[in-house]
Design an enzyme around this catalytic site. Structure first.
Site: not given
Ligand code: BV8
Length: 247
Positions: A64, A96, A98, A114, A192
């Site tokens: 990346r 979000q 990086v 993030h 996004g």
């Molecule tokens: C936390 C860095 C407290 C990495 C990222 C079980 C155990 C532990 C935690 C959890 C658990 N269950 C839930 C959680 C909480 C968890 C979470 O939410 N999980 C999800 C999967 C349910 N969150 C965490 O763990 C966070 N910390 O909660 O701490 C805690 C601690 C311990 C225990 C409990 C709680 C930390 C989250 C951060 C993770 N790191 N990134 C890396 O980049 O390598 S997350 C990463 O994915 C991104 O940063 C972003 O946040 C996330 C989703 O990505 P998006 O940016 O939304 O991109 P995506 O591809 O998904 O969507 C793109 C969108 O754009 C689409 O909708 C598409 O339609 C649209 N699009 C596409 N093209 C276009 C467009 N729109 C406009 N124009 C275009 N051209």
């Protein structure tokens, strides 16, 4: 298309996700079906994934880094820079992403919730070495070591299951509180992002609870789209330059 008034009474909090960088050619998490090397990203981008196979995690981030180094900001990034210049300290961008593209475009009031792809840190929590700029694309099969203590280096990224920097969260929350206290018009715009990952995905609810206005700019309806009052469907690089009405 409806337009978003950005006047002297507006306080604008923006959240961006991978879809804003998609316009620059950076693949989204959804676009990879949430997988990398047939592994869920949530596993690779996690402390457990790093402990289990640091080589694979560094392959993921090196790939990346190489990808993000070759791309440029797009008109969606540029529109956000123009909005910041117009609103000044009544603008804050939480991302979000990086990949560092917002800062490369000229955004200054940015919270990289993030972390950042081009920063590494020692994985030993007791090590005194601070996070440092690191653009190195480590060759497959190598895992860099800390010069201070010899432990493995890791990307300075918030992985799944890791807490976000409390100072970042405080900065975002204080911005919204200041907006409301000033009697201004608080607006939250997400662009996004799939609205799948917390705590970022919960920002819209917090702003609504504070009486703020909520906008979503996205290619398709995100998981939390129903929480937004306004939804402008389309590509961020096309919508954002036309959306803001700066007065
Ligand atoms: C936390 C860095 C407290 C990495 C990222 C079980 C155990 C532990 C935690 C959890 C658990 N269950 C839930 C959680 C909480 C968890 C979470 O939410 N999980 C999800 C999967 C349910 N969150 C965490 O763990 C966070 N910390 O909660 O701490 C805690 C601690 C311990 C225990 C409990 C709680 C930390 C989250 C951060 C993770 N790191 N990134 C890396 O980049 O390598 S997350 C990463 O994915 C991104 O940063 C972003 O946040 C996330 C989703 O990505 P998006 O940016 O939304 O991109 P995506 O591809 O998904 O969507 C793109 C969108 O754009 C689409 O909708 C598409 O339609 C649209 N699009 C596409 N093209 C276009 C467009 N729109 C406009 N124009 C275009 N051209």
């Amino acid at each position: 298309m409806e337009t978003l008034l950005l006047d002297s009474n507006t306080w604008l909090l923006v959240l961006t996700g991978a879809g804003v960088s998609a316009e620059s050619g950076v693949p989204t998490f959804r676009g990879m079906n949430g997988l990398w090397e047939d592994q869920p990203v949530t596993e690779v981008a996690s402390p457990q994934g790093f402990a289990k196979d640091p080589l694979r995690v560094w392959r993921f981030y090196s790939q990346r880094r190489a990808g993000a180094a070759d791309v440029s900001p797009n008109p969606g990034h540029d529109a956000l820079v123009a909005w910041e210049r117009h609103l000044g300290d009544r603008f804050l961008l939480a991302t979000q992403n990086v990949d560092g593209l917002h800062r490369r475009a000229g955004s200054q009031r940015v919270v990289e919730m993030h972390g950042n792809l081009f920063t590494s840190r020692c994985s030993n929590p007791d090590c005194t070495r601070a996070p440092f700029p690191d653009t190195t694309v480590y060759a497959s099969g190598t895992v860099p070591g800390c010069k201070e203590c010899g432990a493995l280096l890791r990307p300075h990224i918030v992985w799944f299951g890791e807490h976000l920097d409390p100072d970042d969260l405080t900065r975002i929350e204080s911005f919204a509180v200041k907006a409301v206290r000033s009697g201004g018009r608080l607006v939250f715009l997400a662009a996004g992002t799939s609205g799948a990952v917390y705590p970022a995905a919960g920002m819209v609810d917090n702003v609504r609870a504070a009486g703020g206005e909520t906008w979503l700019v996205n290619l398709d309806a995100s998981e939390n789209a129903s929480s937004f009052e306004h939804f402008v469907q389309g590509k961020s690089g096309e919508v954002l330059p036309k959306l803001g009405r700066l007065v």
